[in-house]
Design a protein around this motif. Structure first.
Motif, PDB file in Angstrom:
ATOM      1  N   LEU A 110      14.957 -34.379 -18.794  1.00  0.00           N
ATOM      2  CA  LEU A 110      15.396 -32.767 -18.366  1.00  0.00           C
ATOM      3  C   LEU A 110      16.447 -32.569 -18.881  1.00  0.00           C
ATOM      4  N   PRO A 111      16.937 -31.144 -19.275  1.00  0.00           N
ATOM      5  CA  PRO A 111      18.103 -30.702 -19.660  1.00  0.00           C
ATOM      6  C   PRO A 111      19.183 -30.934 -18.314  1.00  0.00           C
ATOM      7  N   ASN A 112      20.361 -31.354 -18.632  1.00  0.00           N
ATOM      8  CA  ASN A 112      21.485 -31.496 -17.801  1.00  0.00           C
ATOM      9  C   ASN A 112      20.860 -32.493 -16.506  1.00  0.00           C
ATOM     10  N   SER A 113      20.094 -33.564 -17.072  1.00  0.00           N
ATOM     11  CA  SER A 113      19.591 -34.528 -16.066  1.00  0.00           C
ATOM     12  C   SER A 113      20.972 -35.520 -15.635  1.00  0.00           C
ATOM     13  N   ASP A 153       3.467 -39.190 -19.202  1.00  0.00           N
ATOM     14  CA  ASP A 153       4.976 -38.913 -19.245  1.00  0.00           C
ATOM     15  C   ASP A 153       5.385 -39.374 -17.882  1.00  0.00           C
ATOM     16  N   THR A 154       6.702 -39.764 -17.948  1.00  0.00           N
ATOM     17  CA  THR A 154       7.225 -40.225 -17.042  1.00  0.00           C
ATOM     18  C   THR A 154       8.628 -39.545 -16.825  1.00  0.00           C
ATOM     19  N   LEU A 155       9.169 -39.630 -15.609  1.00  0.00           N
ATOM     20  CA  LEU A 155      10.671 -38.951 -15.457  1.00  0.00           C
ATOM     21  C   LEU A 155      11.397 -39.996 -14.854  1.00  0.00           C
ATOM     22  N   SER A 156      12.421 -40.414 -14.685  1.00  0.00           N
ATOM     23  CA  SER A 156      13.151 -41.303 -14.004  1.00  0.00           C
ATOM     24  C   SER A 156      14.663 -40.810 -13.726  1.00  0.00           C
ATOM     25  N   PHE A 157      15.081 -41.081 -12.453  1.00  0.00           N
ATOM     26  CA  PHE A 157      16.307 -40.484 -11.950  1.00  0.00           C
ATOM     27  C   PHE A 157      16.719 -41.839 -10.845  1.00  0.00           C
ATOM     28  N   ALA A 158      18.169 -41.785 -10.753  1.00  0.00           N
ATOM     29  CA  ALA A 158      18.604 -42.552  -9.678  1.00  0.00           C
ATOM     30  C   ALA A 158      19.160 -41.789  -8.616  1.00  0.00           C
ATOM     31  N   THR A 172      10.764 -42.894 -10.215  1.00  0.00           N
ATOM     32  CA  THR A 172      10.030 -42.642 -11.513  1.00  0.00           C
ATOM     33  C   THR A 172       8.732 -42.089 -11.084  1.00  0.00           C
ATOM     34  N   GLY A 173       8.548 -40.714 -11.657  1.00  0.00           N
ATOM     35  CA  GLY A 173       7.473 -39.781 -11.379  1.00  0.00           C
ATOM     36  C   GLY A 173       6.604 -40.119 -12.758  1.00  0.00           C
ATOM     37  N   THR A 174       5.290 -40.172 -12.630  1.00  0.00           N
ATOM     38  CA  THR A 174       4.152 -40.220 -13.756  1.00  0.00           C
ATOM     39  C   THR A 174       3.472 -38.936 -13.825  1.00  0.00           C
ATOM     40  N   LEU A 175       3.328 -38.165 -14.938  1.00  0.00           N
ATOM     41  CA  LEU A 175       2.215 -37.118 -14.935  1.00  0.00           C
ATOM     42  C   LEU A 175       0.812 -37.519 -14.941  1.00  0.00           C
ATOM     43  N   GLY A 176       0.092 -36.785 -14.129  1.00  0.00           N
ATOM     44  CA  GLY A 176      -1.159 -37.280 -13.975  1.00  0.00           C
ATOM     45  C   GLY A 176      -2.211 -36.360 -14.908  1.00  0.00           C
ATOM     46  N   ALA A 177      -1.526 -35.469 -15.427  1.00  0.00           N
ATOM     47  CA  ALA A 177      -2.383 -34.440 -16.512  1.00  0.00           C
ATOM     48  C   ALA A 177      -1.470 -33.637 -17.195  1.00  0.00           C
ATOM     49  N   ASN A 217      21.221 -39.575 -13.632  1.00  0.00           N
ATOM     50  CA  ASN A 217      20.193 -40.033 -14.487  1.00  0.00           C
ATOM     51  C   ASN A 217      20.476 -41.449 -14.376  1.00  0.00           C
ATOM     52  N   VAL A 218      21.204 -42.012 -14.011  1.00  0.00           N
ATOM     53  CA  VAL A 218      21.352 -43.570 -13.846  1.00  0.00           C
ATOM     54  C   VAL A 218      22.078 -43.698 -12.507  1.00  0.00           C
ATOM     55  N   ALA A 219      22.289 -44.954 -12.077  1.00  0.00           N
ATOM     56  CA  ALA A 219      22.981 -45.242 -10.893  1.00  0.00           C
ATOM     57  C   ALA A 219      24.353 -45.346 -11.041  1.00  0.00           C
ATOM     58  N   GLY A 220      24.933 -44.886 -10.163  1.00  0.00           N
ATOM     59  CA  GLY A 220      26.432 -44.663 -10.062  1.00  0.00           C
ATOM     60  C   GLY A 220      26.690 -46.228  -9.158  1.00  0.00           C
ATOM     61  N   THR A 221      28.055 -45.849  -8.342  1.00  0.00           N
ATOM     62  CA  THR A 221      28.577 -47.038  -7.424  1.00  0.00           C
ATOM     63  C   THR A 221      28.745 -46.244  -6.034  1.00  0.00           C
TER      64      THR A 221
END
Length: 259
Positions: free
Chosen positions: A38-41, A134-139, A190-195, A221-225
């Motif tokens: 996503l933009p600015n993820s 399609d998938t989206l992943s975030f921390a 992680t979210g996966t699109l069903g359609a 977008n990825v894990a910090g500390t």
């Protein structure tokens, strides 16, 4: 060669061709699935551009959260900036309405053993389009400033065809139970699109029973500390993971209505 044997051979060839076609179609659909960014993820614009917000949400660098008993957690972005949600500023009813979620959806997953009702909170969300698989992943990192018997859950909501609501963390309910003044550490969603279709991804954090001691949810977008003694990056323990498959009584509630 008899007519019967010839017909059997033709049938077998047709079945084999059909099987190849099905496998090929499945492989093609699997190959087309992509990881959506996503933009600015990563929030490295230093702003919340491309995101919409409800309540108290900011683009933040290192943030120190002090709990009711003066425990201090310092949450640090993976690079320079992350999204930070503090559970005040809007009623949960208004959040559900703004996102097009049926009233009571979030409270249905507020499994507080002591009984409770969600009061207010904040949300960070962004609309996008995607294809099946399609998938989206975030921390994310959740911090509770409150104590048992309050619950203050946070959520990830994927709104769209076959969308879902996941409880990320809470004080002593579903998701990662952090306990009084607890910190989940950085975890993965992680979210996966069903359609195929139009979707909205929303992160929400809430208060339960009162509006005094807020929960915090940090997104990157990825894990910090985090300091001190930040729990390791991971996923809910097996006991919580088992709930993922239980549908309405588990961590995941399927949305019946598409906004």
């Amino acid at each position: 060669m008899s007519l019967e044997i010839m017909m059997k051979k033709v049938t077998i060839r047709k079945l084999a061709a059909s099987a190849v076609l099905v496998v090929g179609t499945f492989a093609a659909s699997q190959a087309s699935a992509v990881a959506i960014t996503l933009p600015n993820s990563d929030f490295e614009t230093g702003t919340l551009s491309s995101w919409s917000t409800i309540g108290s949400v900011s683009a933040s660098a290192s943030t120190s959260v002090t709990t009711f008993d003066n425990t201090v957690w310092s949450i640090i972005a993976a690079q320079t900036t992350m999204g930070a949600l503090q559970s005040n500023g809007s009623s949960v009813t208004d959040i559900e309405s703004a996102l097009g979620i049926a009233a009571g959806t979030l409270n249905a997953l507020n499994t507080n053993p002591n009984g409770g009702s969600l009061t207010n909170g904040s949300a960070l969300y962004q609309a996008f389009a995607g294809l099946t698989g399609d998938t989206l992943s975030f921390a994310w990192n959740y911090v509770a400033t409150d104590y048992i018997p309050f619950n203050d859950p946070s959520f990830a909501v994927l709104i769209g065809p076959g969308g879902s609501v996941d409880v990320l963390a809470s004080i002593h309910g579903l998701g990662v139970p952090v306990g009084t003044s607890g910190n989940s550490g950085w975890q993965n969603y992680t979210g996966t699109l069903g359609a195929d279709g139009n979707y909205t991804l929303a992160f929400i954090t809430t208060n339960d029973k009162d509006q005094i001691l807020d929960s915090w949810l940090f997104v990157d977008n990825v894990a910090g500390t985090c300091q001190p003694n930040c729990p390791p990056v991971g996923v809910p323990e097996p006991g919580s993971l088992a709930l993922l498959g239980l549908g309405l009584v588990g961590m995941r509630l399927r949305l019946r209505k598409v906004a």
